[in-house]
Enzyme design. Structure first.
Site, PDB file in Angstrom:
ATOM      1  N   GLY A 271       0.822  -1.189   0.000  1.00 14.95           N
ATOM      2  CA  GLY A 271       0.000   0.000   0.000  1.00 14.95           C
ATOM      3  C   GLY A 271       0.862   1.247   0.000  1.00 14.95           C
ATOM      4  O   GLY A 271       2.081   1.193   0.188  1.00 14.95           O
ATOM      5  N   GLU A 296       0.072  -2.195  -6.913  1.00 14.80           N
ATOM      6  CA  GLU A 296      -0.616  -1.082  -7.567  1.00 14.80           C
ATOM      7  C   GLU A 296       0.328   0.033  -7.969  1.00 14.80           C
ATOM      8  O   GLU A 296       0.199   0.616  -9.041  1.00 14.80           O
ATOM      9  CB  GLU A 296      -1.673  -0.493  -6.620  1.00 14.80           C
ATOM     10  CG  GLU A 296      -2.809  -1.407  -6.301  1.00 14.80           C
ATOM     11  CD  GLU A 296      -3.720  -0.786  -5.270  1.00 14.80           C
ATOM     12  OE1 GLU A 296      -4.916  -0.702  -5.554  1.00 14.80           O
ATOM     13  OE2 GLU A 296      -3.220  -0.370  -4.204  1.00 14.80           O
TER      14      GLU A 296
END
Length: 505
Positions: A271, A296
């Protein structure tokens, strides 16, 4: 256009115009898909010009000018902030981190829909968001055949281009030309019942195209810009972050010795934020080599790991670099372009791929309760912080789901470990590991009561540990049920006490 123009398609050159002219093509009430993911690759000029147009319109009275804004994830003040400041957003999705947006969401003057990032493209194709009127997409350049060189994020760009009736392109000369070739745009996705497996079995595998496809007839405007991505500089890890990282590395070492993890670990998902970066920094100082990432965003910590050889390659959907990280990337882009792949977010976050690769997911949280439920989005149960982002995609489908937070907040007045979370984003069924600077609780294979004892003993701050033990023991003694003991009249009293007195104690 300059003589060094990156607009090489002859049929499109006549569409170059100012941001103000392009903004006039956007109508009130429009569904607008915009590029951008974690402050990377978002349009820099048209949103601000549109905000000024909205400001002028609303100053005249009459029906307010508002649009629905759909992106990949968070953007930056030039987009979210400017449009929110003039009250120009009716609906925002699927993720945001702008303070003005947050204030409007929590005051009820902006609608916000918080989605798992892997599902947004599917929802758009299924028509859940309505017709996509226009897309505003930042690109590095336009090739002779009209195909687009993607920018520093892919996000939902492919979907917005395909879905939109019209497309506005921002060609950003500040983005490095050598980003060309770093993307993998998969065009094989389909809706049920025609869906096929995503044939991706290694993080470094290519399954798609280098470029975005956009029908020439869809393009209605091209705006040339020269502006950098805006990302918040990362702070140096504090003592709590370093201790959290130490607990996680010690856990990895135990798992390797037991044989549950290989010495190269498994693909990492991280994250965004200072604690995840502290974990990456700690990994880089450890004994690890040739790790991989399927995540991501590429953060500063991952650049350092790629440079040192700790990380062999990284697959993501966007960059999220500090100014220093961006300078490092640009200066050494020939090195990094061989080690980084950017994918559309419906692939970077795809549940099937996450399950197949066996992702190790590390994400932040606001609070966890004694049974392992995690709240990662809402302050005191009602006030939106940013959104769930991709954490749920990886938490449910990864091999390990690790949630991290300091054990207290607000100068010790709030405990991050509570009897019952005030909002649930990740249920106890998806949470494997909880870590604070106090310690790590491995919840795998434990019953609810066993989890409670482990979380309280290992993760709670000493200032709150006795309170938590007291709550749990009285809940067990209440006779109301011993599987997941709760005192319903007290379960959320810690939050209520903070709201009333400013302290959970």
């Amino acid at each position: 256009m300059s003589k060094n123009s990156r607009i090489l398609c002859p049929q499109l050159k006549h569409l170059v115009m100012s941001a103000e002219e392009a903004a006039k093509l956007i109508s009130p009430g429009a569904n607008v898909g915009m590029s951008g993911f974690t402050g990377a690759g978002y349009p820099k000029a048209v949103p601000g010009a549109l905000a000024e147009r909205i400001r002028a319109h609303n100053a005249q009275g009459g029906k307010p000018f508002r649009i629905n804004v759909l992106t990949g994830a968070s953007t930056a003040p030039e987009l979210d902030g400017k449009l929110a400041e003039v009250d120009g957003i009716e609906m925002r999705l699927p993720f945001q981190s702008d303070p003005i947006c947050r204030d409007r969401i929590n005051s009820g003057t902006m609608n916000y829909a918080d989605y798992h990032l892997s599902e947004v493209a599917q929802y758009a194709w299924s028509g859940f968001f309505g017709k996509m009127d226009i897309a505003i997409i930042e690109v590095v350049g336009i090739r002779e055949d009209g195909s687009l060189i993607p920018s520093s994020s892919l996000g939902n760009n492919k979907t917005w281009i395909e879905q939109a009736d019209k497309v506005i392109l921002e060609v950003n000369y500040k983005q490095h030309e050598r980003l060309e070739g770093m993307h993998d745009v998969y065009y094989g996705a389909a809706l049920p019942p025609h869906r096929k497996p995503i044939m991706l079995t290694e993080p470094n595998q290519r399954i798609g195209d280098l470029y975005l496809r956009c029908p020439i007839e869809k393009v209605v405007a091209i705006v040339e810009t020269n502006a950098p991505d805006r990302n918040t500089p990362f702070k140096q890890p504090d003592d709590a972050s370093r201790r959290i990282a130490e607990h996680i590395l010690a856990f990895f070492e135990r798992e390797i010795k037991i044989g549950r993890l290989p010495k190269e670990l498994l693909p990492l998902q991280s994250g965004v934020g200072n604690i995840p970066n502290a974990v990456l920094e700690a990994l880089d100082t450890g004994p690890y080599k040739n790790l991989t990432a399927y995540t991501e965003v590429i953060q500063d910590g991952m650049l350092k790991m790629l440079k040192s050889g700790t990380l062999q390659m990284a697959s993501a959907t966007a960059f999220s670099l500090s100014p220093e990280g961006l300078a490092e990337f640009d200066e050494n882009i020939e090195f990094y372009r061989e080690k980084i792949l950017l994918r559309s977010q419906d692939i970077s976050n795809h549940p099937e791929v996450a399950r197949r690769l066996g992702i190790i997911a590390t994400n932040g949280m606001i609070e966890a309760d004694i049974y392992g439920n995690v709240n990662s989005t809402h302050i005191m149960g009602t006030r939106m912080m940013n959104g769930i982002g991709g954490s749920g995609d990886f938490a449910r489908n990864g091999y390990l789901s690790i949630f991290m937070s300091p054990s207290t907040a607000k100068g010790g007045k709030i405990s991050s470990i509570v009897p019952m979370v005030s909002h649930v984003d990740h249920t106890e069924h998806d949470v494997k590991i909880i870590v604070t600077e106090q310690g790590l609780a491995d919840l795998r294979g434990l019953s609810p009561r066993q989890r409670a004892r482990s979380i309280i003993e290992n993760c709670a701050h000493p200032d709150f540990k006795d309170q938590l033990h007291d709550y749990f023991e009285r809940a067990c003694a209440s006779g109301r049920g011993m599987h997941t003991p709760h005192l319903l009249n007290e379960a959320l009293s810690w939050h209520e006490r903070f709201e009333q007195t400013g302290d959970m104690k």
